[in-house]
Design an enzyme around this catalytic site. Structure first.
Site, PDB file in Angstrom:
ATOM      1  N   PRO A   1       0.834  -1.214   0.000  1.00  0.00           N
ATOM      2  CA  PRO A   1       0.000   0.000   0.000  1.00  0.00           C
ATOM      3  C   PRO A   1       0.864   1.258   0.000  1.00  0.00           C
ATOM      4  O   PRO A   1       1.822   1.364   0.760  1.00  0.00           O
ATOM      5  CB  PRO A   1      -0.789  -0.131   1.309  1.00  0.00           C
ATOM      6  CG  PRO A   1      -0.828  -1.600   1.579  1.00  0.00           C
ATOM      7  CD  PRO A   1       0.489  -2.121   1.088  1.00  0.00           C
ATOM      8  N   GLU A   2       0.515   2.187  -0.891  1.00  0.00           N
ATOM      9  CA  GLU A   2       1.237   3.454  -1.000  1.00  0.00           C
ATOM     10  C   GLU A   2       0.340   4.575  -0.479  1.00  0.00           C
ATOM     11  O   GLU A   2      -0.719   4.315   0.101  1.00  0.00           O
ATOM     12  CB  GLU A   2       1.665   3.670  -2.448  1.00  0.00           C
ATOM     13  CG  GLU A   2       2.552   2.543  -2.973  1.00  0.00           C
ATOM     14  CD  GLU A   2       2.917   2.697  -4.442  1.00  0.00           C
ATOM     15  OE1 GLU A   2       2.961   3.847  -4.936  1.00  0.00           O
ATOM     16  OE2 GLU A   2       3.148   1.667  -5.102  1.00  0.00           O
TER      17      GLU A   2
ATOM     18  N   HIS B   1      -5.662 -15.003   8.757  1.00  0.00           N
ATOM     19  CA  HIS B   1      -4.597 -14.003   8.686  1.00  0.00           C
ATOM     20  C   HIS B   1      -4.826 -12.827   9.639  1.00  0.00           C
ATOM     21  O   HIS B   1      -4.127 -11.825   9.546  1.00  0.00           O
ATOM     22  CB  HIS B   1      -4.459 -13.496   7.252  1.00  0.00           C
ATOM     23  CG  HIS B   1      -4.205 -14.581   6.247  1.00  0.00           C
ATOM     24  ND1 HIS B   1      -3.090 -15.389   6.287  1.00  0.00           N
ATOM     25  CD2 HIS B   1      -4.953 -15.015   5.189  1.00  0.00           C
ATOM     26  CE1 HIS B   1      -3.139 -16.259   5.292  1.00  0.00           C
ATOM     27  NE2 HIS B   1      -4.254 -16.051   4.613  1.00  0.00           N
TER      28      HIS B   1
ATOM     29  N   ARG C   1       1.350 -11.649   4.927  1.00  0.00           N
ATOM     30  CA  ARG C   1       2.792 -11.911   4.965  1.00  0.00           C
ATOM     31  C   ARG C   1       3.451 -11.477   6.272  1.00  0.00           C
ATOM     32  O   ARG C   1       4.640 -11.682   6.459  1.00  0.00           O
ATOM     33  CB  ARG C   1       3.469 -11.241   3.763  1.00  0.00           C
ATOM     34  CG  ARG C   1       2.924 -11.765   2.433  1.00  0.00           C
ATOM     35  CD  ARG C   1       3.770 -11.341   1.267  1.00  0.00           C
ATOM     36  NE  ARG C   1       5.093 -11.953   1.301  1.00  0.00           N
ATOM     37  CZ  ARG C   1       6.029 -11.769   0.361  1.00  0.00           C
ATOM     38  NH1 ARG C   1       5.770 -10.989  -0.670  1.00  0.00           N
ATOM     39  NH2 ARG C   1       7.206 -12.340   0.475  1.00  0.00           N
TER      40      ARG C   1
ATOM     41  N   ARG D   1      22.060  13.892  -7.254  1.00  0.00           N
ATOM     42  CA  ARG D   1      21.803  12.449  -7.136  1.00  0.00           C
ATOM     43  C   ARG D   1      21.926  11.808  -8.508  1.00  0.00           C
ATOM     44  O   ARG D   1      21.140  12.083  -9.418  1.00  0.00           O
ATOM     45  CB  ARG D   1      20.423  12.195  -6.532  1.00  0.00           C
ATOM     46  CG  ARG D   1      20.274  12.831  -5.158  1.00  0.00           C
ATOM     47  CD  ARG D   1      18.971  12.475  -4.489  1.00  0.00           C
ATOM     48  NE  ARG D   1      18.897  11.067  -4.137  1.00  0.00           N
ATOM     49  CZ  ARG D   1      17.969  10.564  -3.319  1.00  0.00           C
ATOM     50  NH1 ARG D   1      17.063  11.368  -2.781  1.00  0.00           N
ATOM     51  NH2 ARG D   1      17.950   9.286  -3.027  1.00  0.00           N
TER      52      ARG D   1
END
Length: 296
Positions: A2-3, A94, A113, A155
């Site tokens: 998730p972002e 889960h 996970r 960078r």
């Protein structure tokens, strides 16, 4: 993982369910969630706390209590929440934690996970912790094209790798970086320091647009991501680049290509996002003032 749009969508659903409510009881069934602390001890500390606000910083959910304490939640790859009235939570192998609220409803945390984390901080500890972890919020006023240029200056890493660094911008991940770069017509392999002012302005707009679009669609459901009401997001139906290898670019029709940047699958349009910046030819350049005068 998730972002920002997914975490913000979760926050928006959790906020009305949690704000003003007291944690009546807390059960933490997975020691990984709160390690190195003991689950029973963390659960006992959380019981009795009343929620004052539910905020977000980057990919972190920030649950603020009236006591001044803060619970930082990071969903990592597969973390999600379910909110349901008392007794209506479905069985779930889960499930890692359950909070019973004082209105009788339950908020369950599930994580396939088991990479997600809960961290309970004392008053005043949250801001130093978050400042060390994440950069500016890309949807706030402090994030400008000039700020982006400062963060990318010097960078040499590919611009995608630089944007995936949470210290550059808070909340960006693989999906929305690809979407932002497509919108900006910037190749993901370009050295971050090589972007000129126009490209930085386009990238600034592309980042905002990609994130706002994701939030409007309540995030992307590819595998495990779900909202607290059990529904999924729909952004995956409107990707312009991510996951679309071989499909025609929505802008020019060229097949979307796939490469790898910083170990991550990366999708882009080879025509709209050339690896070398496009330079105007001599015939297309605007004539000099002296030439324009001589032709009059």
């Amino acid at each position: 993982m998730p972002e920002l749009p997914e975490v913000e969508s979760v926050r928006r659903q959790l906020e009305p369910a949690l704000v003003g409510r007291r944690f009546e009881s807390v059960e933490i069934a997975d020691s990984r969630l709160v390690r190195p602390y003991e689950p029973a001890e963390v659960a006992a500390e959380l019981e009795g706390e009343r929620v004052a606000a539910v905020a977000r910083r980057g990919k972190y959910l920030v649950v603020r209590f009236e006591s001044g304490r803060v619970l930082l939640i990071h969903l990592r790859m597969t973390g999600s929440f379910r909110h349901a009235p008392d007794g209506l939570l479905q069985d779930d192998p889960h499930r890692r934690a359950v909070v019973r609220l004082d209105d009788g409803s339950d908020v369950a945390y599930r994580d396939v996970r088991r990479f997600g984390t809960w961290l309970l901080l004392e008053p005043g500890e949250d801001e130093p912790y978050l400042t060390a972890k994440v950069g500016v919020e890309p949807l706030e006023a402090l994030f400008t094209a000039a700020h982006l240029g400062e963060r990318l200056a010097g960078r040499r890493a590919p611009v995608k790798a630089a944007l995936l660094d949470q210290r550059t911008l808070a909340g960006m991940g693989n999906i929305y970086v690809d979407e932002a770069l497509w919108r900006a017509r910037v190749n993901p392999l370009r050295p971050a320091e090589s972007l000129d002012r126009d490209e930085l302005r386009r990238l600034h707009r592309g980042i905002r647009a990609a994130l706002e679009h994701g939030i409007a669609r309540q995030g992307s459901t590819l595998r495990d991501y779900r909202l607290p009401d059990g529904e999924g997001g729909t952004m995956q139906d409107e990707f312009r680049a991510y996951g679309r290898e071989g499909e025609p670019c929505d802008r020019c029709g060229t097949p979307i290509a796939k490469t790898r940047v910083a170990g991550r699958g990366t999708w882009f349009c080879p025509a709209c996002q050339p690896q070398r910046p496009q330079v105007a030819t001599s015939s297309s350049r605007r004539p000099s003032r002296s030439r324009r005068q001589s032709s009059v």
